[in-house]
Design an enzyme around this catalytic site. Structure first.
Site, PDB file in Angstrom:
ATOM      1  N   LYS A   1       0.848  -1.205   0.000  1.00 41.48           N
ATOM      2  CA  LYS A   1       0.000   0.000   0.000  1.00 41.48           C
ATOM      3  C   LYS A   1       0.878   1.249   0.000  1.00 41.48           C
ATOM      4  CE  LYS A   1      -0.270  -0.486   4.990  1.00 41.48           C
ATOM      5  NZ  LYS A   1      -0.934  -1.247   6.048  1.00 41.48           N
TER       6      LYS A   1
ATOM      7  N   TYR B   1      18.452  29.036   8.972  1.00 43.54           N
ATOM      8  CA  TYR B   1      17.301  29.757   9.545  1.00 43.54           C
ATOM      9  C   TYR B   1      17.308  29.695  11.070  1.00 43.54           C
ATOM     10  CZ  TYR B   1      14.962  30.128   5.005  1.00 43.54           C
ATOM     11  OH  TYR B   1      14.620  30.436   3.715  1.00 43.54           O
TER      12      TYR B   1
HETATM   13  C1  LIG Z   1      -0.184  -2.151   6.663  1.00 40.45           C
HETATM   14  C2  LIG Z   1      -0.733  -3.450   7.095  1.00 40.45           C
HETATM   15  C3  LIG Z   1       0.109  -4.558   7.274  1.00 40.45           C
HETATM   16  C4  LIG Z   1       1.613  -4.432   7.238  1.00 40.45           C
HETATM   17  O1  LIG Z   1       2.030  -3.887   8.473  1.00 40.45           O
HETATM   18  P1  LIG Z   1       3.547  -3.555   8.841  1.00 40.45           P
HETATM   19  O2  LIG Z   1       3.478  -3.067  10.230  1.00 40.45           O
HETATM   20  O3  LIG Z   1       3.993  -2.505   7.881  1.00 40.45           O
HETATM   21  O4  LIG Z   1       4.321  -4.820   8.687  1.00 40.45           O
HETATM   22  C5  LIG Z   1      -0.481  -5.778   7.567  1.00 40.45           C
HETATM   23  N1  LIG Z   1      -1.833  -5.892   7.693  1.00 40.45           N
HETATM   24  C6  LIG Z   1      -2.659  -4.845   7.559  1.00 40.45           C
HETATM   25  C7  LIG Z   1      -4.118  -5.039   7.734  1.00 40.45           C
HETATM   26  C8  LIG Z   1      -2.135  -3.583   7.272  1.00 40.45           C
HETATM   27  O5  LIG Z   1      -2.959  -2.532   7.167  1.00 40.45           O
END
Ligand SMILES: *Cc1c(COP(=O)(O)O)cnc(C)c1O
Length: 342
Positions: A34, A242
């Site tokens: 994702k 800055y």
């Molecule tokens: C993002 C996600 C994962 C992966 O999680 P990580 O902590 O990045 O390993 C697994 N299951 C779900 C439902 C997620 O949303």
């Protein structure tokens, strides 16, 4: 067009991380891709992991599923946000499975795609997405591929992990599905009790170390290099950047680098981050600007305009320095990098 900032992703490291996560869990490892593969490129990630043997991928939305394009032979994709009221056309045009999260989604899927496979998320205590134990009656007649839940605190030694494990076992015993899945990256580190049939790592594929058990086993995947725009001497008593938050106590050599918060190198790195010229550490001095940082380079006598230096972006280290999570460090990286996979 030349860009003075580059992001290099290490395909062999990504594949090795996936293998370690599968070995550690003792079951099939899928991959969360994702948010465009946690910012590194979902298409490239899927291709590299499919080559290594990964078969199950996760995106958050149907838009992300579509952007991924055709999947490699034998691979399947699941959409974590499920099947919402506006997702009909996209789902009809896709081969992905929705991860059904509510009774409404379950009813909608049964109506829209009778007999077509889906995944189901049950809530075991995170109270974000998923059906509660009382709601699972709505699943009758669905072709459930994977029954899953998600851990809220797997990166900590929190009593909630065992509570969620117990609740998920109960759900798995009463809901018929081809396979069951609970663990993310940190959950894999908790031990094989958490493995079930399939694990779903994300962060650790990309070099994140969520728990001590993974340290030394997970390799850095994303490397950042920036070019020196200018080398200068900051005279004793003069400041840099800055807010004049850095003042030189003696004459100080500084290299000004082509990276800033607009690239995702956020202000938490001000006077805390570092870069490397070969083995020589170059600490960030003063505030991170939009497009530039200054690093102290007294020890790098030959460093000059146009040279490349590597920003220290080892995720556990950079997280400590910046106060950002390892997830944020990956997903925040901007669009001005020239990106390549090696
Ligand atoms: C993002 C996600 C994962 C992966 O999680 P990580 O902590 O990045 O390993 C697994 N299951 C779900 C439902 C997620 O949303």
């Amino acid at each position: 067009m030349h860009r003075a900032l580059r992001l290099t992703c290490d395909k062999a490291a990504l594949q090795a991380n996936w293998r370690w996560l599968g070995d550690r869990s003792g079951v099939e490892a899928g991959a969360a891709v994702k948010a465009d593969g946690y910012g590194l490129g979902a298409r490239e990630t899927v291709a590299a992991l499919a080559e290594a043997g990964c078969r199950t991928f996760y995106v958050s939305s149907w838009a992300e599923a579509e952007e991924l394009g055709a999947l490699p032979e034998g691979a399947s994709l699941a959409v974590l946000h499920g099947f919402g009221p506006d997702d009909g056309p996209a789902a009809a045009a896709s081969s992905a499975r929705p991860v059904l999260n509510t009774m409404e989604q379950a009813a909608r899927w049964r109506e829209a795609a009778p007999g077509r496979a889906c995944d189901v998320m049950v809530d075991t205590g995170m109270n974000r997405l998923g059906l509660s134990a009382e709601e699972t009656g709505c699943l009758d007649g669905l072709a459930i591929d994977t029954l899953m839940s998600h851990l809220a605190c797997a990166d900590e030694d929190n009593a909630m992990n065992a509570v969620q494990l117990d609740r998920f076992r109960q759900a798995a015993a009463s809901i018929p599905a081809k396979r069951t899945s609970l663990a993310n990256s940190a959950g894999i580190c908790l031990g094989r009790d958490y493995s079930f049939d399939l694990v779903r790592p994300g962060l650790s594929l990309y070099g994140g170390v969520p728990r001590a058990e993974a340290a030394g086993h997970i390799a850095q995947v994303a490397r950042i290099e920036a070019q020196v725009v200018q080398r200068r001497t900051i005279r004793a008593g003069e400041s840099c950047g800055y807010g004049a938050t850095f003042t030189a106590t003696a004459d100080t050599e500084a290299a000004i680098l082509n990276i800033g918060y607009a690239d995702g190198y956020l202000r938490g790195f001000s006077s805390r981050g570092s870069a490397f010229a070969g083995e020589i550490a170059l600490p960030v001095i003063g505030r991170v600007s939009m497009d530039l940082i200054a690093v102290e380079c007294d020890a790098a006598a030959g460093l000059k305009e146009g040279d490349w230096v590597e920003i220290d972006y080892d995720l556990p280290t950079a997280s400590e320095q910046s106060g950002l999570s390892q997830y944020e460090l990956l997903t925040v990286l901007g669009s001005r990098f020239s990106r390549r996979w090696s």
